[in-house]
Design a protein around this motif. Structure first.
Motif, PDB file in Angstrom:
ATOM      1  N   LEU A   1      23.665  -2.224 -25.535  1.00 44.69           N
ATOM      2  CA  LEU A   1      24.790  -3.141 -25.317  1.00 44.69           C
ATOM      3  C   LEU A   1      25.977  -2.412 -24.694  1.00 44.69           C
ATOM      4  O   LEU A   1      26.666  -2.958 -23.819  1.00 44.69           O
ATOM      5  N   LYS A   2      26.217  -1.168 -25.132  1.00 41.02           N
ATOM      6  CA  LYS A   2      27.329  -0.408 -24.556  1.00 41.02           C
ATOM      7  C   LYS A   2      27.046  -0.044 -23.097  1.00 41.02           C
ATOM      8  O   LYS A   2      27.963  -0.077 -22.254  1.00 41.02           O
ATOM      9  N   ALA A   3      25.802   0.266 -22.822  1.00 42.96           N
ATOM     10  CA  ALA A   3      25.450   0.585 -21.431  1.00 42.96           C
ATOM     11  C   ALA A   3      25.666  -0.628 -20.526  1.00 42.96           C
ATOM     12  O   ALA A   3      26.170  -0.502 -19.401  1.00 42.96           O
ATOM     13  N   ALA A   4      25.291  -1.791 -21.008  1.00 45.34           N
ATOM     14  CA  ALA A   4      25.504  -3.017 -20.229  1.00 45.34           C
ATOM     15  C   ALA A   4      26.995  -3.282 -20.050  1.00 45.34           C
ATOM     16  O   ALA A   4      27.446  -3.724 -18.977  1.00 45.34           O
ATOM     17  N   ALA A   5      27.785  -3.031 -21.109  1.00 46.55           N
ATOM     18  CA  ALA A   5      29.226  -3.237 -21.016  1.00 46.55           C
ATOM     19  C   ALA A   5      29.853  -2.280 -20.010  1.00 46.55           C
ATOM     20  O   ALA A   5      30.786  -2.636 -19.280  1.00 46.55           O
ATOM     21  N   ARG A   6      29.344  -1.049 -19.951  1.00 49.90           N
ATOM     22  CA  ARG A   6      29.870  -0.064 -19.005  1.00 49.90           C
ATOM     23  C   ARG A   6      29.698  -0.550 -17.565  1.00 49.90           C
ATOM     24  O   ARG A   6      30.595  -0.386 -16.725  1.00 49.90           O
ATOM     25  N   ILE A   7      28.570  -1.208 -17.309  1.00 48.69           N
ATOM     26  CA  ILE A   7      28.319  -1.737 -15.965  1.00 48.69           C
ATOM     27  C   ILE A   7      29.218  -2.943 -15.686  1.00 48.69           C
ATOM     28  O   ILE A   7      29.822  -3.066 -14.615  1.00 48.69           O
TER      29      ILE A   7
ATOM     30  N   LEU B   1      32.098  -3.901 -17.185  1.00 50.06           N
ATOM     31  CA  LEU B   1      33.540  -3.688 -17.253  1.00 50.06           C
ATOM     32  C   LEU B   1      34.050  -2.713 -16.202  1.00 50.06           C
ATOM     33  O   LEU B   1      35.250  -2.704 -15.892  1.00 50.06           O
ATOM     34  N   GLY B   2      33.168  -1.883 -15.667  1.00 49.87           N
ATOM     35  CA  GLY B   2      33.608  -0.932 -14.641  1.00 49.87           C
ATOM     36  C   GLY B   2      34.675   0.002 -15.171  1.00 49.87           C
ATOM     37  O   GLY B   2      34.523   0.630 -16.219  1.00 49.87           O
ATOM     38  N   ASP B   3      35.821   0.074 -14.459  1.00 46.66           N
ATOM     39  CA  ASP B   3      36.898   0.990 -14.837  1.00 46.66           C
ATOM     40  C   ASP B   3      37.562   0.579 -16.155  1.00 46.66           C
ATOM     41  O   ASP B   3      38.300   1.389 -16.743  1.00 46.66           O
ATOM     42  N   LEU B   4      37.323  -0.643 -16.603  1.00 43.52           N
ATOM     43  CA  LEU B   4      37.935  -1.090 -17.857  1.00 43.52           C
ATOM     44  C   LEU B   4      37.157  -0.587 -19.075  1.00 43.52           C
ATOM     45  O   LEU B   4      37.634  -0.701 -20.200  1.00 43.52           O
ATOM     46  N   TYR B   5      35.982  -0.039 -18.849  1.00 44.02           N
ATOM     47  CA  TYR B   5      35.184   0.453 -19.969  1.00 44.02           C
ATOM     48  C   TYR B   5      35.823   1.706 -20.549  1.00 44.02           C
ATOM     49  O   TYR B   5      36.214   2.627 -19.824  1.00 44.02           O
ATOM     50  N   ASP B   6      35.926   1.715 -21.887  1.00 41.14           N
ATOM     51  CA  ASP B   6      36.495   2.863 -22.589  1.00 41.14           C
ATOM     52  C   ASP B   6      35.633   3.155 -23.813  1.00 41.14           C
ATOM     53  O   ASP B   6      35.559   2.328 -24.724  1.00 41.14           O
ATOM     54  N   PRO B   7      34.962   4.308 -23.861  1.00 42.57           N
ATOM     55  CA  PRO B   7      34.107   4.633 -25.015  1.00 42.57           C
ATOM     56  C   PRO B   7      34.859   4.580 -26.344  1.00 42.57           C
ATOM     57  O   PRO B   7      34.259   4.313 -27.386  1.00 42.57           O
ATOM     58  N   ALA B   8      36.172   4.805 -26.296  1.00 45.01           N
ATOM     59  CA  ALA B   8      36.959   4.799 -27.536  1.00 45.01           C
ATOM     60  C   ALA B   8      37.071   3.406 -28.148  1.00 45.01           C
ATOM     61  O   ALA B   8      37.465   3.270 -29.311  1.00 45.01           O
ATOM     62  N   ASP B   9      36.719   2.379 -27.381  1.00 44.34           N
ATOM     63  CA  ASP B   9      36.768   1.007 -27.913  1.00 44.34           C
ATOM     64  C   ASP B   9      35.623   0.726 -28.879  1.00 44.34           C
ATOM     65  O   ASP B   9      35.648  -0.288 -29.592  1.00 44.34           O
TER      66      ASP B   9
ATOM     67  N   LEU C   1      31.349  -6.587 -25.908  1.00 39.02           N
ATOM     68  CA  LEU C   1      29.901  -6.695 -26.073  1.00 39.02           C
ATOM     69  C   LEU C   1      29.424  -8.064 -25.625  1.00 39.02           C
ATOM     70  O   LEU C   1      30.166  -9.053 -25.677  1.00 39.02           O
ATOM     71  N   ASP C   2      28.183  -8.106 -25.214  1.00 37.55           N
ATOM     72  CA  ASP C   2      27.545  -9.366 -24.824  1.00 37.55           C
ATOM     73  C   ASP C   2      27.098 -10.101 -26.088  1.00 37.55           C
ATOM     74  O   ASP C   2      26.079  -9.753 -26.694  1.00 37.55           O
ATOM     75  N   THR C   3      27.852 -11.114 -26.486  1.00 34.56           N
ATOM     76  CA  THR C   3      27.541 -11.836 -27.728  1.00 34.56           C
ATOM     77  C   THR C   3      26.364 -12.796 -27.567  1.00 34.56           C
ATOM     78  O   THR C   3      25.933 -13.409 -28.541  1.00 34.56           O
ATOM     79  N   THR C   4      25.848 -12.918 -26.340  1.00 34.07           N
ATOM     80  CA  THR C   4      24.666 -13.763 -26.140  1.00 34.07           C
ATOM     81  C   THR C   4      23.370 -12.981 -26.325  1.00 34.07           C
ATOM     82  O   THR C   4      22.285 -13.561 -26.256  1.00 34.07           O
TER      83      THR C   4
END
Length: 316
Positions: free
Chosen positions: A137-143, A145-153, A68-71
């Motif tokens: 925040l999750k949508a931003a993380a998906r962008i 992290l790319g392939d590293l994004y995992d909804p299970a996280d 997550l973006d902590t800022t």
């Protein structure tokens, strides 16, 4: 050698008295947090993929991802509550040589308990607001992290994943040891006495270092120049000293006459002196800087004579 309860260790004539004052007037207070982790290690496959780009072996690479973006303002608001809780806890307490434990005045227990409950309410409010932005925040993380994004996280909701907890752990030997094993009880009394002796040293060291930082900062601001003009300083350079004097008066264990004398000397120098007076009156500014410089030299001498001891114990 056998011991009886009458053989319990008595406070030493010199260093024991401050330690006994701590034991009889202070209470142990512990602050802990439940907090959502925002970083996660990469899987072995992901590390191997990352290592390939550097021509390295995955087992020799340590890598993680930020979930997550902590800022984000909502996340910073949550973190700010924790910061205020810690600042309050440290501001009314003295260090103790056990990780996560500090000593507060027994008369402060009710106020401390109430204030921590208020911080918990503030935290819950901030977390609810953060939860409203969670999908964003999750949508931003998906962008990012790319392939590293995992909804299970990610949890379904942030409710219950942040908390401020406090308690008052016992640091004195349990009374039942008197009957069950008097010799062990005596050993525990000696251990606790040593801990409070160490707490006195930690308190002195903390006061010395804090006063040293505050005096050094104000002295540097008052005596230094920038582009041929007196340096600018904030009101807090003076008010922080006033706050220190008040806290020292409340928490001082009266264990070091030299420290007491230096605090009194510094207080006399700045008492009644307003920040604007120091800006407007060059002679006053120079006088205060010179006097504080003398205090600073004495503090440095005390700190050199008392090298910092690493006596804080890690939690097991």
């Amino acid at each position: 050698m056998n011991h009886s309860i009458l053989d319990e260790p008595q406070p030493a004539a010199s260093s024991g008295r401050p330690a006994e004052r701590l034991r009889t007037t202070m209470a142990a207070a512990r602050l802990s947090f439940t907090w959502l982790g925002v970083r996660k290690s990469l899987t072995a496959v992901q590390k191997n993929q990352a290592a390939d780009s550097f021509g390295a072996e995955g087992k020799f690479l340590s890598a993680g991802k930020k979930l997550l973006d902590t800022t984000h303002p909502a996340f910073k608001a949550v973190t700010a509550v924790r910061g205020r809780a810690v600042a309050y806890w440290k501001g009314i307490s003295l260090p103790y040589p056990e990780a996560g434990i500090r000593l507060i005045r027994q008369s402060e227990i009710t106020d401390f308990d109430q204030r921590m409950s208020e911080f918990q309410v503030e935290l819950e409010t901030a977390v609810r607001e953060l939860d409203r932005h969670f999908e964003e925040l999750k949508a931003a993380a998906r962008i990012r992290l790319g392939d590293l994004y995992d909804p299970a996280d990610y949890p379904h909701s942030l409710a219950g994943l942040f908390a401020i907890e406090h308690d008052f752990p016992a640091v004195e030997p349990p009374n039942y040891l008197k009957q069950l094993n008097p010799e062990v009880y005596v050993q525990e009394c000696q251990r606790v006495q040593q801990r409070f002796d160490e707490a006195v040293q930690l308190a002195e060291q903390a006061f010395l270092e804090e006063l040293g930082r505050l005096v050094e900062h104000l002295t540097e601001r008052l005596s230094g120049q920038s582009d041929g003009k007196p340096k600018v300083f904030r009101d807090t350079a003076v008010s922080n000293l006033s706050d220190f004097f008040e806290r020292f008066q409340q928490l001082n264990v009266r264990s070091n006459d030299q420290l007491d004398a230096l605090v009194e000397r510094a207080q006399q120098i700045v008492t009644g002196v307003a920040p604007q007076q120091l800006r407007d009156n060059g002679n006053l500014r120079q006088k205060v800087a010179s006097q504080l410089s003398g205090v600073q030299s004495s503090l440095e001498g005390l700190l050199l004579d008392r090298p910092r001891r690493n006596i804080l114990r890690r939690a097991q």
